[in-house]
Design a protein around this motif. Structure first.
Motif, PDB file in Angstrom:
ATOM      1  N   GLY A  59      -3.509 -37.264 -58.692  1.00 19.23           N
ATOM      2  CA  GLY A  59      -2.710 -38.408 -59.082  1.00 19.23           C
ATOM      3  C   GLY A  59      -2.900 -38.751 -60.544  1.00 19.23           C
ATOM      4  O   GLY A  59      -3.881 -38.342 -61.164  1.00 19.23           O
ATOM      5  N   HIS A  62      -0.460 -44.566 -64.156  1.00 19.63           N
ATOM      6  CA  HIS A  62       0.420 -44.955 -65.258  1.00 19.63           C
ATOM      7  C   HIS A  62       0.167 -46.419 -65.590  1.00 19.63           C
ATOM      8  O   HIS A  62       0.279 -47.281 -64.719  1.00 19.63           O
ATOM      9  CB  HIS A  62       1.899 -44.784 -64.872  1.00 19.63           C
ATOM     10  CG  HIS A  62       2.303 -43.366 -64.744  1.00 19.63           C
ATOM     11  ND1 HIS A  62       2.726 -42.622 -65.816  1.00 19.63           N
ATOM     12  CD2 HIS A  62       2.342 -42.536 -63.673  1.00 19.63           C
ATOM     13  CE1 HIS A  62       3.017 -41.400 -65.418  1.00 19.63           C
ATOM     14  NE2 HIS A  62       2.788 -41.323 -64.117  1.00 19.63           N
ATOM     15  N   GLU A  70       0.576 -48.164 -61.921  1.00 19.28           N
ATOM     16  CA  GLU A  70       1.159 -47.464 -60.772  1.00 19.28           C
ATOM     17  C   GLU A  70       0.447 -46.130 -60.606  1.00 19.28           C
ATOM     18  O   GLU A  70       0.036 -45.517 -61.584  1.00 19.28           O
ATOM     19  CB  GLU A  70       2.632 -47.142 -61.008  1.00 19.28           C
ATOM     20  CG  GLU A  70       3.525 -48.309 -61.250  1.00 19.28           C
ATOM     21  CD  GLU A  70       4.926 -47.854 -61.646  1.00 19.28           C
ATOM     22  OE1 GLU A  70       5.867 -48.507 -61.191  1.00 19.28           O
ATOM     23  OE2 GLU A  70       5.080 -46.864 -62.381  1.00 19.28           O
ATOM     24  N   TYR A  72       0.979 -42.365 -59.572  1.00 22.08           N
ATOM     25  CA  TYR A  72       1.922 -41.283 -59.293  1.00 22.08           C
ATOM     26  C   TYR A  72       1.147 -40.183 -58.591  1.00 22.08           C
ATOM     27  O   TYR A  72       0.167 -39.657 -59.122  1.00 22.08           O
ATOM     28  CB  TYR A  72       2.540 -40.752 -60.589  1.00 22.08           C
ATOM     29  CG  TYR A  72       3.287 -39.449 -60.413  1.00 22.08           C
ATOM     30  CD1 TYR A  72       4.392 -39.374 -59.577  1.00 22.08           C
ATOM     31  CD2 TYR A  72       2.882 -38.293 -61.064  1.00 22.08           C
ATOM     32  CE1 TYR A  72       5.074 -38.185 -59.397  1.00 22.08           C
ATOM     33  CE2 TYR A  72       3.556 -37.102 -60.887  1.00 22.08           C
ATOM     34  CZ  TYR A  72       4.644 -37.048 -60.059  1.00 22.08           C
ATOM     35  OH  TYR A  72       5.307 -35.874 -59.868  1.00 22.08           O
ATOM     36  N   ASP A  74       0.826 -36.726 -57.905  1.00 22.28           N
ATOM     37  CA  ASP A  74       1.338 -35.567 -58.631  1.00 22.28           C
ATOM     38  C   ASP A  74       1.427 -34.330 -57.752  1.00 22.28           C
ATOM     39  O   ASP A  74       2.354 -33.539 -57.884  1.00 22.28           O
ATOM     40  CB  ASP A  74       0.437 -35.307 -59.835  1.00 22.28           C
ATOM     41  CG  ASP A  74       0.963 -34.230 -60.743  1.00 22.28           C
ATOM     42  OD1 ASP A  74       2.190 -34.134 -60.922  1.00 22.28           O
ATOM     43  OD2 ASP A  74       0.138 -33.471 -61.287  1.00 22.28           O
ATOM     44  N   CYS A 104      -3.944 -50.324 -59.296  1.00 28.20           N
ATOM     45  CA  CYS A 104      -2.576 -49.944 -58.940  1.00 28.20           C
ATOM     46  C   CYS A 104      -2.088 -50.774 -57.767  1.00 28.20           C
ATOM     47  O   CYS A 104      -2.818 -50.995 -56.802  1.00 28.20           O
ATOM     48  CB  CYS A 104      -2.504 -48.464 -58.571  1.00 28.20           C
ATOM     49  SG  CYS A 104      -2.926 -47.357 -59.932  1.00 28.20           S
ATOM     50  N   ALA A 107       2.356 -46.936 -55.401  1.00 29.10           N
ATOM     51  CA  ALA A 107       2.238 -45.484 -55.570  1.00 29.10           C
ATOM     52  C   ALA A 107       3.596 -44.869 -55.298  1.00 29.10           C
ATOM     53  O   ALA A 107       4.383 -45.414 -54.519  1.00 29.10           O
ATOM     54  CB  ALA A 107       1.193 -44.909 -54.619  1.00 29.10           C
ATOM     55  N   TRP A 108       3.870 -43.773 -55.943  1.00 25.86           N
ATOM     56  CA  TRP A 108       5.149 -43.098 -55.740  1.00 25.86           C
ATOM     57  C   TRP A 108       4.966 -41.592 -55.909  1.00 25.86           C
ATOM     58  O   TRP A 108       3.989 -41.118 -56.486  1.00 25.86           O
ATOM     59  CB  TRP A 108       6.227 -43.645 -56.660  1.00 25.86           C
ATOM     60  CG  TRP A 108       5.909 -43.605 -58.128  1.00 25.86           C
ATOM     61  CD1 TRP A 108       5.143 -44.490 -58.831  1.00 25.86           C
ATOM     62  CD2 TRP A 108       6.348 -42.631 -59.074  1.00 25.86           C
ATOM     63  NE1 TRP A 108       5.085 -44.132 -60.148  1.00 25.86           N
ATOM     64  CE2 TRP A 108       5.814 -42.993 -60.324  1.00 25.86           C
ATOM     65  CE3 TRP A 108       7.142 -41.495 -58.992  1.00 25.86           C
ATOM     66  CZ2 TRP A 108       6.036 -42.249 -61.474  1.00 25.86           C
ATOM     67  CZ3 TRP A 108       7.365 -40.763 -60.140  1.00 25.86           C
ATOM     68  CH2 TRP A 108       6.826 -41.142 -61.362  1.00 25.86           C
ATOM     69  N   LEU A 109       5.889 -40.855 -55.353  1.00 27.78           N
ATOM     70  CA  LEU A 109       5.887 -39.401 -55.450  1.00 27.78           C
ATOM     71  C   LEU A 109       7.279 -38.879 -55.165  1.00 27.78           C
ATOM     72  O   LEU A 109       8.148 -39.607 -54.717  1.00 27.78           O
ATOM     73  CB  LEU A 109       4.875 -38.778 -54.483  1.00 27.78           C
ATOM     74  CG  LEU A 109       5.019 -39.060 -52.984  1.00 27.78           C
ATOM     75  CD1 LEU A 109       6.095 -38.216 -52.343  1.00 27.78           C
ATOM     76  CD2 LEU A 109       3.719 -38.818 -52.287  1.00 27.78           C
ATOM     77  N   TYR A 135      16.561 -35.286 -60.398  1.00 28.84           N
ATOM     78  CA  TYR A 135      15.380 -34.696 -61.026  1.00 28.84           C
ATOM     79  C   TYR A 135      15.799 -33.873 -62.233  1.00 28.84           C
ATOM     80  O   TYR A 135      16.717 -33.059 -62.135  1.00 28.84           O
ATOM     81  CB  TYR A 135      14.657 -33.823 -60.000  1.00 28.84           C
ATOM     82  CG  TYR A 135      13.486 -33.066 -60.534  1.00 28.84           C
ATOM     83  CD1 TYR A 135      12.263 -33.692 -60.761  1.00 28.84           C
ATOM     84  CD2 TYR A 135      13.576 -31.704 -60.801  1.00 28.84           C
ATOM     85  CE1 TYR A 135      11.169 -32.996 -61.227  1.00 28.84           C
ATOM     86  CE2 TYR A 135      12.479 -31.000 -61.269  1.00 28.84           C
ATOM     87  CZ  TYR A 135      11.288 -31.652 -61.481  1.00 28.84           C
ATOM     88  OH  TYR A 135      10.205 -30.952 -61.951  1.00 28.84           O
TER      89      TYR A 135
END
Length: 141
Positions: A59, A62, A70, A72, A74, A104, A107-109, A135
């Motif tokens: 991860g 950010h 946040e 991310y 990865d 954080c 979270a995002w992905l 994307y």
């Protein structure tokens, strides 16, 4: 089978002596690994069995000037011999806990639209889903 999930720090280079096949997309480059482990904001969780890495979850935290940090997510990878055993979920749980400790609040992905196994895993965490994201990948060389 005893799986240990652990956070990786800058002094954990030796953990990468044995990695099961297909945990990572490419072979580990020692120089890149050293840089990654030293990089601020990069967090990495691995799953180990008998001294071998059988899973990894990376991860990036950010930090923004206008909102809370946040996380991310990865990359998530588990050896094909160890899939569907709950290892990825354990690693993501640990990555999320670490992200919360670092401040954080989200979270995002992203994943491929046809990766049903990954989508099934991620849905267990009850996320919101956005099907409209486009994307773009840019080559910088």
């Amino acid at each position: 089978m005893s799986i240990t999930v652990r956070r990786v720090g800058p002094d954990d280079f030796a953990l990468f002596a044995q990695i099961a096949p297909d945990v990572y997309d490419e072979p580990i480059d020692p120089t890149r690994l050293a840089v990654y482990l030293q990089a601020s904001g990069h967090i990495l969780v691995v799953a180990m069995m008998d001294g071998t890495i059988v899973g990894q979850c990376a991860g990036v935290v950010h930090v923004h000037p206008d909102k809370t940090p946040e996380l991310y997510v990865d990359e998530v990878g588990t050896a094909s011999t160890h899939r569907r055993q709950g290892i990825a979920r354990l690693m993501i749980d640990e990555l999320f806990a670490w992200g919360r400790e670092l401040g954080c609040t989200e979270a995002w992905l992203g994943t491929e639209t046809d990766n049903e196994a990954a989508k099934g895993l991620y849905r267990r965490f009850q996320p919101s889903e956005d099907q409209t994201i486009q994307y773009f990948e840019f080559k910088l060389d």
